[in-house]
Write a protein that holds these residues in place. Structure first.
Motif, mmCIF file in Angstrom:
data_model
loop_
_atom_site.group_PDB
_atom_site.id
_atom_site.type_symbol
_atom_site.label_atom_id
_atom_site.label_comp_id
_atom_site.label_asym_id
_atom_site.label_seq_id
_atom_site.Cartn_x
_atom_site.Cartn_y
_atom_site.Cartn_z
ATOM 1 N N HIS A 475 0.836 -1.345 -0.077
ATOM 2 C CA HIS A 475 0.080 0.061 -0.186
ATOM 3 C C HIS A 475 0.979 1.308 0.102
ATOM 4 N N ASN A 561 -8.590 0.035 -1.737
ATOM 5 C CA ASN A 561 -9.340 -0.786 -0.523
ATOM 6 C C ASN A 561 -8.998 -0.283 0.843
ATOM 7 N N ARG A 562 -8.128 0.715 0.997
ATOM 8 C CA ARG A 562 -7.895 1.482 2.277
ATOM 9 C C ARG A 562 -7.366 2.732 1.898
ATOM 10 N N GLU A 599 -11.785 -2.600 6.126
ATOM 11 C CA GLU A 599 -10.701 -2.650 5.318
ATOM 12 C C GLU A 599 -10.881 -1.492 4.334
ATOM 13 N N ARG A 600 -11.843 -0.700 4.521
ATOM 14 C CA ARG A 600 -12.119 0.395 3.837
ATOM 15 C C ARG A 600 -11.491 1.829 4.448
ATOM 16 N N GLN A 602 -9.365 3.977 7.397
ATOM 17 C CA GLN A 602 -8.117 4.381 7.738
ATOM 18 C C GLN A 602 -7.062 3.356 8.126
ATOM 19 N N SER A 603 -5.936 3.098 7.577
ATOM 20 C CA SER A 603 -5.292 1.981 7.890
ATOM 21 C C SER A 603 -4.110 2.522 9.086
#
Length: 603
Positions: A475, A561-562, A599-600, A602-603
């Protein structure tokens, strides 16, 4: 249109509608599940029941859940990466069809998989499930049903996208690690975003040299390249006629292996043909695959496959031919028969080729002083073929922890000779724990796109392989701003700050794309979804700033995806992508919900 993340699945998704007419009261989930267990060798997961469901709704929900699971299982059986079975979005009575139901489902989407074929697949699975759930319906034998499923469902799906076992297992491993991927066409998949990406087809990696791939697949020229690099290669010659083959065999001492010059997987190979007639038959068998035939000096060694990826050994295995293991009771013939009976109980597509008991098997057993009527002690193996091959299979014994470092270095150097990021280097050695130069080991082949996931060693090491391919993760940071003019301004300020600090950041708005040098990039694409995808596929992109100013993503789903950050500035000024007017409160709520699943978010 390419698919995005819209309905909360772990991969790209799309909606699909199924309609059920009034269901027969005779339908039985118990009957269905028993038949599915026998037919496709898996048991559906449990469906959580809700007290508000009417009896008819409970049944149709359970049937729909099984349709999703069976469809996903059959797609996976042809290596389509449908890792998420999907989910039920809505279940509504059909007003014009008493007792009928309309089901809206979220199902995995693979770019360039034809939509009509996808609808056909789910339609046929629906028919299959309803028939199997009817106790009155006689489904036929397992073989009949398996062949019907193979012809009507699996084969059309398999022909839609060129995929392989290696691709499937790589993507499955990436999916399990939370890495994004998408099909870019022609069976090539991108794993990761921006500068943190790689691309694969089968196990061939982005960056493998075309000249190296071509030469490695031609056994004669591959040996010349290896010899020129000072590496041990096979002794052989190329024959175009039987006379040339006889002469080469004489020069090599008549202990030879005959093989096509440019084929892999053990195709057309004959080991140690004895006598002129056997040599002629071996030559003709090889010539069925290639006009040029290799006559190679036989090496009394065992083949060891060393998988090299980006100058690192991933695993090593000793490759033995197919065999049966003795139990001290049954004859070799009985062991073969019992193994084949067990294979016959599986669906057609899960069966390995039957173990052979033909004249070739008998000749192979004779080399070890055995016959089909012998009883082997428990733990002793009887080889049924003289070599391991893709056609017949084999037994891999892992040697990763035992291979000598000099042999690892040899395999890495061989891959480098051909400019391959991934290669299966086959070393013929009597003892792989000793250095190659001590026991006369040779490099027999350097395989382009070696099989991944074909055995325990490969499956075990796939997570480490993916981590080695993408050491910094998959990512890139993505900052999302939702709103109107003020959101755009905030995003522009963020982009400027990143660029000034030396980050390769790109800014995507619904109408424009700005580079890491804060320059406007001309593009033919006029929507935000495609603009984002372009930069997600850009190997120069190290950071992405996205401004959402309309409701476009409600139709397309999210392209990623994120995200690293999600900032709502002036959401009430978002526009409707349909009318151009201000978006309604409900549309804004739906936009926000796209970022709510873990999963969508904030990481």
């Amino acid at each position: 249109m390419r698919a995005g993340y819209r309905f909360g699945l772990s991969q790209h998704d799309q909606s699909l509608t199924l309609q059920f007419k009034a269901l027969s009261p005779a339908l039985s989930l118990e009957t269905l599940d028993a038949r599915l267990a026998a037919l496709v060798a898996f048991r559906p997961g449990a469906l959580p029941l809700r007290p508000e469901w009417a009896p008819g709704q409970t049944l149709v929900m359970a049937l729909s859940a099984r349709i999703l699971q069976v469809a996903a299982e059959l797609q996976r059986s042809v290596y389509l990466p449908t890792f998420d079975a999907g989910k039920i979005l809505a279940c509504r009575p059909m007003p014009d069809q008493p007792g009928g139901w309309a089901m809206t489902l979220a199902v995995p989407a693979i770019d360039y998989f034809p939509p009509p074929l996808l609808h056909q697949l789910y339609s046929r699975v629906t028919t299959l499930v309803l028939n199997l759930a009817n106790p009155v319906h006689t489904p036929g034998t397992i073989d009949q049903l398996s062949n019907e499923i193979d012809t009507e469902i699996r084969l059309p799906a398999r022909s839609a996208v060129p995929l392989s076992q290696s691709t499937y297992h790589l993507l499955r491993t990436a999916q399990a690690a939370g890495m994004p991927w998408r099909h870019t066409g022609n069976g090539i998949f991108q794993i990761g975003w921006g500068e943190r990406q790689t691309r694969v087809r089968s196990s061939q990696l982005w960056g493998d040299t075309a000249l190296g791939c071509e030469t490695a697949q031609h056994k004669y020229w591959a040996a010349q390249w290896l010899s020129q690099a000072g590496l041990p290669a096979a002794q052989h010659g190329v024959a175009n006629t039987e006379v040339q083959a006889f002469e080469l065999a004489r020069q090599l001492g008549n202990s030879v292996v005959i093989k096509p010059v440019d084929r892999d997987r053990g195709e057309g190979i004959t080991v140690l043909p004895q006598g002129e007639e056997a040599l002629r038959s071996a030559f003709l068998a090889a010539q069925q695959y290639s006009p040029q035939v290799l006559v190679e000096a036989w090496a009394p060694c065992v083949c060891h496959r060393v998988l090299v990826v980006k100058d690192k050994m991933v695993y090593a295995v000793k490759r033995l031919p197919i065999a049966v293991e003795g139990d001290g009771v049954n004859t070799i013939a009985d062991l073969i028969r019992r193994a084949n009976e067990r294979r016959q109980g599986l669906p057609v597509w899960q069966r390995k080729p039957p173990l052979p008991d033909d004249t070739q098997t008998q000749a192979c057993l004779q080399l070890y002083g055995l016959s089909l009527n012998d009883v082997l002690p428990a733990g002793q193996w009887a080889p049924l073929r003289d070599i391991e091959s893709t056609a017949w299979g084999g037994i891999d014994l892992e040697m990763t922890d035992h291979i000598h470092p000099e042999n690892i270095a040899l395999a890495i150097r061989a891959a480098q000779v051909f400019g391959l990021n991934a290669a299966g280097v086959d070393i013929m050695s009597t003892d792989i724990t000793r250095p190659w130069y001590e026991n006369g080991a040779i490099i027999n082949e350097v395989n382009v796109a070696p099989l991944l996931g074909g055995g325990p060693a490969s499956l075990r090491t796939l997570p480490a392989l993916i981590a080695h391919l993408l050491p910094n993760g998959a990512h890139i940071p993505i900052d999302v701003y939702l709103g109107g003019p003020e959101a755009l301004q905030a995003a522009q300020e963020r982009h400027a700050t990143l660029c000034q600090s030396g980050v390769n950041a790109f800014l995507c708005t619904p109408n424009q794309t700005w580079s890491s040098h804060q320059k406007l990039l001309p593009t033919l694409h006029q929507n935000l979804f495609d603009r984002c995808l372009i930069q997600l596929g850009n190997p120069q992109a190290g950071h992405l700033v996205v401004v959402i100013q309309n409701t476009e993503f409600l139709t397309t789903g999210l392209p990623f995806n994120r995200c690293a950050t999600f900032t709502v500035v002036d959401a009430q000024k978002c526009q409707s992508a349909q009318t151009g007017a201000l978006a309604s409160d409900e549309e804004v709520r739906q936009l926000l919900s796209l970022f709510s699943p873990p999963e969508r978010g904030q990481s």
